[in-house]
Design an enzyme around this catalytic site. Structure first.
Site, PDB file in Angstrom:
ATOM      1  N   ASP A  22       0.874  -1.232  -0.103  1.00 52.74           N
ATOM      2  CA  ASP A  22      -0.222   0.048  -0.159  1.00 52.74           C
ATOM      3  C   ASP A  22       1.155   1.410   0.101  1.00 52.74           C
ATOM      4  OD1 ASP A  22      -3.004  -0.914   0.660  1.00 52.74           O
ATOM      5  OD2 ASP A  22      -1.668  -2.263   1.537  1.00 52.74           O
ATOM      6  N   HIS A  24       0.531   3.665  -2.531  1.00 53.61           N
ATOM      7  CA  HIS A  24      -0.385   4.676  -3.085  1.00 53.61           C
ATOM      8  C   HIS A  24       0.498   5.880  -3.564  1.00 53.61           C
ATOM      9  CE1 HIS A  24      -4.241   3.009  -1.205  1.00 53.61           C
ATOM     10  NE2 HIS A  24      -3.236   2.522  -0.296  1.00 53.61           N
ATOM     11  N   ASP A  62      -1.570  -2.061  -4.258  1.00 54.01           N
ATOM     12  CA  ASP A  62      -1.849  -0.713  -4.316  1.00 54.01           C
ATOM     13  C   ASP A  62      -0.588  -0.137  -4.216  1.00 54.01           C
ATOM     14  OD1 ASP A  62      -4.663  -1.060  -4.154  1.00 54.01           O
ATOM     15  OD2 ASP A  62      -4.711  -0.404  -2.085  1.00 54.01           O
ATOM     16  N   ASN A 130      -6.637  -3.039  -5.000  1.00 55.33           N
ATOM     17  CA  ASN A 130      -8.160  -2.669  -5.208  1.00 55.33           C
ATOM     18  C   ASN A 130      -7.966  -1.190  -6.008  1.00 55.33           C
ATOM     19  OD1 ASN A 130      -7.429  -1.792  -2.512  1.00 55.33           O
ATOM     20  ND2 ASN A 130      -9.491  -0.825  -2.620  1.00 55.33           N
ATOM     21  N   HIS A 131      -6.946  -0.312  -5.595  1.00 55.32           N
ATOM     22  CA  HIS A 131      -6.762   0.844  -6.291  1.00 55.32           C
ATOM     23  C   HIS A 131      -6.032   0.776  -7.620  1.00 55.32           C
ATOM     24  CE1 HIS A 131      -7.752   3.954  -3.143  1.00 55.32           C
ATOM     25  NE2 HIS A 131      -7.526   2.719  -2.186  1.00 55.32           N
ATOM     26  N   HIS A 219      -4.392  -9.244  -0.910  1.00 49.58           N
ATOM     27  CA  HIS A 219      -4.920  -7.849  -0.806  1.00 49.58           C
ATOM     28  C   HIS A 219      -6.535  -7.882  -0.661  1.00 49.58           C
ATOM     29  CE1 HIS A 219      -3.826  -3.610  -1.234  1.00 49.58           C
ATOM     30  NE2 HIS A 219      -5.322  -3.564  -1.667  1.00 49.58           N
ATOM     31  N   HIS A 247      -3.768  -4.312   2.002  1.00 53.13           N
ATOM     32  CA  HIS A 247      -5.024  -3.661   2.070  1.00 53.13           C
ATOM     33  C   HIS A 247      -5.228  -2.659   3.269  1.00 53.13           C
ATOM     34  CE1 HIS A 247      -8.811  -2.019   0.456  1.00 53.13           C
ATOM     35  NE2 HIS A 247      -9.548  -2.971   1.669  1.00 53.13           N
ATOM     36  N   HIS A 249      -4.630  -0.548   6.321  1.00 53.96           N
ATOM     37  CA  HIS A 249      -3.395   0.547   6.672  1.00 53.96           C
ATOM     38  C   HIS A 249      -2.553   0.380   7.721  1.00 53.96           C
ATOM     39  CE1 HIS A 249      -4.411   3.085   2.734  1.00 53.96           C
ATOM     40  NE2 HIS A 249      -4.336   1.818   2.620  1.00 53.96           N
TER      41      HIS A 249
END
Length: 702
Positions: A22, A24, A62, A130-131, A219, A247, A249
């Protein structure tokens, strides 16, 4: 033998893996203060991998915050990967599995460091989250762009939505062997149902299956957000040794043991604060994972460049000795009290930054104020202006909320069946399908659906909103219309409107089975995908004028096609040259110890009417509707949840062996016996960092 030689010999059999999830990239990239936070931290993570001379980097999804990252985000990501992951340092492990199975959806189905045109020193293996999941006509995601560029090895992607066979990437370094399983993000409710229906199978190596260290990257939701909106740990197979869970955080990177399945779970958490919640305030880490044989050790590495985040809660009703709701100046007193709290958090942030110059200057501050009990909130805008130059999120520094008071009901009026228990964090979260359902529940009777159900329409609207699938709703309506036509013809209903309406209502009420409803939605979307793929082939022969007219049309709304496995030159070859030892990279043996089964299904598209037709018009039409053939499904898998805390653990090899490739269901009896032979060892943080020391103690199943 000298100590240096001994350490070098031991390193030949030890995998060193940097674990992170993650990241991002691109989150708030247009923010003047926080725009570069994700890029700076990603630079630090890659630098840690280079400094620690890891064998490879393992990412848990992610990597990007947006499904379609901006050019700046993609450019910076490629720049950093090229800077830290390309080079002449030889890769010390080899891949034994069939790479055409592991990376079959890629145009270059082999690991990047074996490509003769690339010079990779630190391979990166990543699943999608998922992002940044695959979407569009070709079912591509941002990771596929990096994979095509030879910078990332994208694995763990399932080509089927009906049956998932998770085939591991088999790695070997000296005498140590890792079976690396990966499963990219899938909607939680769908994956939950597939686990329950035994449609998820973990394939195992044929040869010496108990000599492999089984590492699984996933995830999904780990904490429960609804009845089926998460994946319980008990669903995962008990032969797994370590699960890297993406996933979520909140950083819980220290491995915790599941006492039922007897595997360990590490949740690295995100490397950037994306929500001002208490879970994000926990110190951010990445992990240095060492694996030798069946033993492992996970060292926590704190990230130094993460913007500090401090949060606190204030319940005004708990300070009635200070605040009196009837006092006309109580609002000014509350404001002064909140200023004092914010100043305390700023002082803590400043003290922490003095010992770490790499941290950003402006911290994130969040003060949650519960003003229940007759209090009134003050102006957040005026309050935030005091901290414009000191806080990275001045507009969000104060969050007022109030607990809802539940009305008392008589005992006989309470219907417990209607209660849905949700965590407090879910109170403000609404899903698209929930909004659709609420709309039709409150709409007038004439606005109610007659063919579709609210669930089916909600799924189609969700595809339109989340995936930008512009034809999802239209194709679902067409599909249900044709299904209703076939139903009426099979029942030989006379062409009388009253009888037809009655039968249509009966058909709609019969669709209470959610699995059947989901199957109809998938079938309709698959048909739309097939029709568009045929249309795309016909568009190839368009004239120049037609092509100019079509240039301005957006095709991003197309539905994903099932990815095809492509062959290519160089698959399974070791890259030589450039002064490195060819044996260091190893010649992979394709096909060794693996099988791959296919659970995908094909669909033959039907011709559909060019304009919408009513039920009566369609019923009177004499066109023959082709029937739909649905292949039989074959299932296999097992089920079971829990947690406990441990930081560094080791496993002793199990004694049972099975020369054949087997699914987790087929090996459940053997697994329950071999679990008793596992041994665990805990090493505290204060001890000297020695990954494989100490005696082991036997642990029993149950």
């Amino acid at each position: 033998m000298s100590p240096a030689t001994s350490t070098e010999e031991e390193g030949k059999d030890t995998f060193k893996i940097l674990v992170a999830t993650d990241i991002h990239l691109g989150y708030l990239e247009k923010d003047a203060v926080r725009g570069n936070d994700t890029f700076v931290t990603f630079d630090e993570i890659l630098k840690l991998a280079q400094t620690n001379e890891v064998d490879f980097i393992l990412l848990g999804g992610d990597l990007f915050h947006e499904n379609k990252p901006s050019r700046k985000t993609l450019h910076t990501c490629i720049e950093l990967l090229r800077k830290y992951c390309m080079g002449d340092r030889p890769v010390q492990f080899e891949i034994l599995s069939d790479q055409s199975v592991n990376f079959g959806f890629s145009k270059f189905p082999w690991v990047n460091y074996q490509d003769e045109n690339l010079n990779v020193s630190i391979p990166v293996f990543s699943i999608h989250g998922n992002h940044d999941d695959p979407t569009g006509a070709d079912a591509l995601c941002a990771l596929d762009i990096l994979s095509c560029a030879g910078l990332v090895n994208h694995f763990g992607r399932s080509p089927s939505v009906e049956k998932i066979d998770v085939s591991p990437v088999l790695l070997q370094k000296g005498s140590s062997k890792i079976a690396l399983y990966g499963l990219g993000s899938i909607p939680d409710e769908r994956l939950y149902r597939m686990f329950v229906n035994k449609q998820v199978t973990m394939l195992r190596p044929k040869e010496d299956e108990d000599s492999w260290f089984n590492l699984f990257v996933i995830h999904q939701n780990r904490s429960k957000h609804g009845a089926t909106n998460y994946i319980p740990e008990q669903f995962l197979d008990d032969f797994i040794d370590l699960v890297i869970w993406g996933h979520e955080h909140e950083c819980k990177i220290a491995p915790t043991r599941n006492e039922q399945q007897l595997f360990y779970v590490s949740q690295p958490g995100s490397s950037v604060v994306t929500s001002l919640s208490p879970g994000e305030a926990v110190k951010k880490h990445v992990g240095l994972l060492l694996i030798k044989g069946k033993k492992m050790n996970l060292q926590k590495i704190p990230l130094q460049t993460v913007r500090p985040f401090y949060t606190d809660d204030v319940v005004l009703a708990d300070h009635l000795d200070i605040f009196n709701p009837d006092n006309p100046k109580v609002t000014q007193a509350i404001q002064a009290f909140c200023m004092e709290k914010v100043e305390t958090m700023l002082d803590n942030a400043e003290r922490a930054r003095l010992g770490n110059p790499q941290q950003p200057e402006k911290p994130l501050i969040r003060l949650r104020v519960d003003y229940s009990g007759g209090f009134e909130p003050f102006s957040v805008v005026r309050f935030s202006q005091r901290y414009m130059d000191r806080i990275a999120n001045p507009k969000d520094v104060i969050h007022f909320f109030r607990h809802r008071e539940q009305k008392e009901k008589k005992e006989e009026e309470i219907n417990f069946g209607k209660f849905v228990h949700k965590p407090a964090s879910e109170g403000t979260t609404l899903r698209v399908e929930d909004l659709v359902k609420q709309y039709f529940q409150t709409a007038e009777k004439k606005m109610h659906l007659s063919l579709l159900t609210e669930r089916g329409m909600g799924k189609a609207v969700q595809e339109f909103v989340d995936k930008e699938e512009k034809d999802a709703i239209e194709e679902l309506v067409k599909f249900q219309l044709e299904k209703t036509q076939r139903f009426l013809k099979e029942r030989h209903i006379d062409a009388e409107e009253a009888k037809i309406d009655e039968e249509v209502q009966l058909l709609r009420e019969s669709k209470k089975n959610t699995e059947e409803e989901d199957e109809d939605v998938r079938e309709a979307l698959n048909r739309a995908k097939s029709q568009r793929s045929q249309g795309a082939e016909q568009d190839v022969v368009m004239s120049d004028d037609d092509l100019l007219d079509a240039v301005n049309e957006d095709s991003d709304g197309d539905l994903p096609l099932a990815p095809s496995r492509g062959g290519g030159r160089g698959r399974g070859r070791a890259r030589g040259g450039r002064g490195q030892n060819p044996s260091a990279r190893g010649m992979p043996r394709r096909g060794r110890g693996q099988e791959q089964t296919s659970g995908s299904r094909t669909y033959n598209p039907r011709s559909t009417p060019t304009k919408n037709m009513s039920i009566m018009d369609a019923f009177k039409s004499s066109r023959q509707q082709p029937s739909r053939n649905v292949p039989a499904k074959s299932y296999s898998e097992v089920i079971d949840d829990d947690d406990s805390d441990l930081e560094e653990v080791s496993f002793a090899p199990s004694s049972t062996t099975n020369p054949r490739l087997s699914s987790s269901a087929a090996s459940s009896k053997r697994s329950s016996q071999s679990q008793a032979a596992r041994r665990v060892e805990a090493v505290s943080d204060e001890d000297e960092f020695d990954p494989f020391k100490g005696a082991s103690s036997r642990r029993n199943r149950r």
